[in-house]
Write an enzyme that holds these catalytic residues in place. Structure first.
Site, PDB file in Angstrom:
ATOM      1  N   HIS A  17       0.843  -1.207   0.000  1.00 28.09           N
ATOM      2  CA  HIS A  17       0.000   0.000   0.000  1.00 28.09           C
ATOM      3  C   HIS A  17       0.876   1.253   0.000  1.00 28.09           C
ATOM      4  CE1 HIS A  17      -3.181  -2.564   2.240  1.00 28.09           C
ATOM      5  NE2 HIS A  17      -3.607  -2.402   0.996  1.00 28.09           N
ATOM      6  N   LYS A  41     -14.652  -8.449   4.793  1.00 26.94           N
ATOM      7  CA  LYS A  41     -13.231  -8.736   4.992  1.00 26.94           C
ATOM      8  C   LYS A  41     -12.882  -8.959   6.462  1.00 26.94           C
ATOM      9  CE  LYS A  41     -11.183  -6.702   0.889  1.00 26.94           C
ATOM     10  NZ  LYS A  41     -10.114  -5.847   0.383  1.00 26.94           N
ATOM     11  N   ARG A  91      -1.347  -6.594  -8.135  1.00 27.73           N
ATOM     12  CA  ARG A  91      -0.271  -7.505  -7.751  1.00 27.73           C
ATOM     13  C   ARG A  91      -0.151  -8.654  -8.740  1.00 27.73           C
ATOM     14  NH1 ARG A  91      -2.785  -8.312  -1.943  1.00 27.73           N
ATOM     15  NH2 ARG A  91      -4.380  -8.842  -3.418  1.00 27.73           N
ATOM     16  N   SER A 129      -3.057  -7.862   2.856  1.00 23.68           N
ATOM     17  CA  SER A 129      -3.447  -7.632   4.249  1.00 23.68           C
ATOM     18  C   SER A 129      -4.038  -8.886   4.873  1.00 23.68           C
ATOM     19  CB  SER A 129      -4.457  -6.483   4.333  1.00 23.68           C
ATOM     20  OG  SER A 129      -3.863  -5.267   3.972  1.00 23.68           O
TER      21      SER A 129
END
Length: 166
Positions: A17, A41, A91, A129
């Site tokens: 990030h 999440k 990514r 994350s």
């Protein structure tokens, strides 16, 4: 003035990030890091805690970065912030497929806002994350994935939640 929005849950903020934020800040006059809720999440940190983390970690970067919470459609948030650009980090190919679909949907909602994709630095591409949280919960080292202060934040939170796998 060119305003960009970089949205995410940032639970926690990672070195990936940080890479995207630093690079995006150089592309716009003002970068708004939008910290959003995403109950699907299972956040480890509250929105306020995540905003504080992001502010702390971006404090030494360019002076054109602001951190704002939002709980709305991204395109409504972008409009409210006066943004003409949405910044998204990629990514892997799987990220692109999802982000491409989202960019198309967002364009249908508001075609005045463009989505710009930035590839994560190759050394940071595997960081997610979700995986950082899992490693921390099981007592693994996360110092290669998050800023130093976030390691402490995670250790404190895992201590409150109780470590698994002992």
């Amino acid at each position: 003035m060119r305003v960009g929005v970089y949205p995410g849950t940032f639970d926690p903020i990672t070195l990936g990030h940080m890479d995207i934020i630093a690079r995006a800040a150089g592309l716009v006059d003002r970068l708004v890091v939008g910290v959003t809720t995403n109950a699907s999440k299972s956040p480890m940190f509250s929105v306020d805690e995540r905003m504080a983390m992001v502010r702390r970690e971006t404090g030494s970067l360019a002076g054109n970065i602001s951190v704002v919470a939002f709980d709305s459609l991204l395109m409504d948030f972008a409009e409210r912030e006066g943004a003409s650009i949405i910044v998204r980090g990629l990514r892997a190919v799987s990220d692109f497929e999802y982000e491409y679909q989202m960019a198309g949907m967002n364009q249908q909602i508001n075609d005045r806002v463009e989505t710009v994709f930035l590839m994560a630095d190759v050394a940071l591409q595997p960081i997610a994350s979700r995986l950082v949280k899992e490693i921390a919960i099981y007592g693994g080292p996360i110092d290669k994935f998050v800023p130093e202060a976030v390691v402490a934040d995670m250790a404190a939170r895992v201590g409150l939640l109780g470590r698994r796998g002992s």
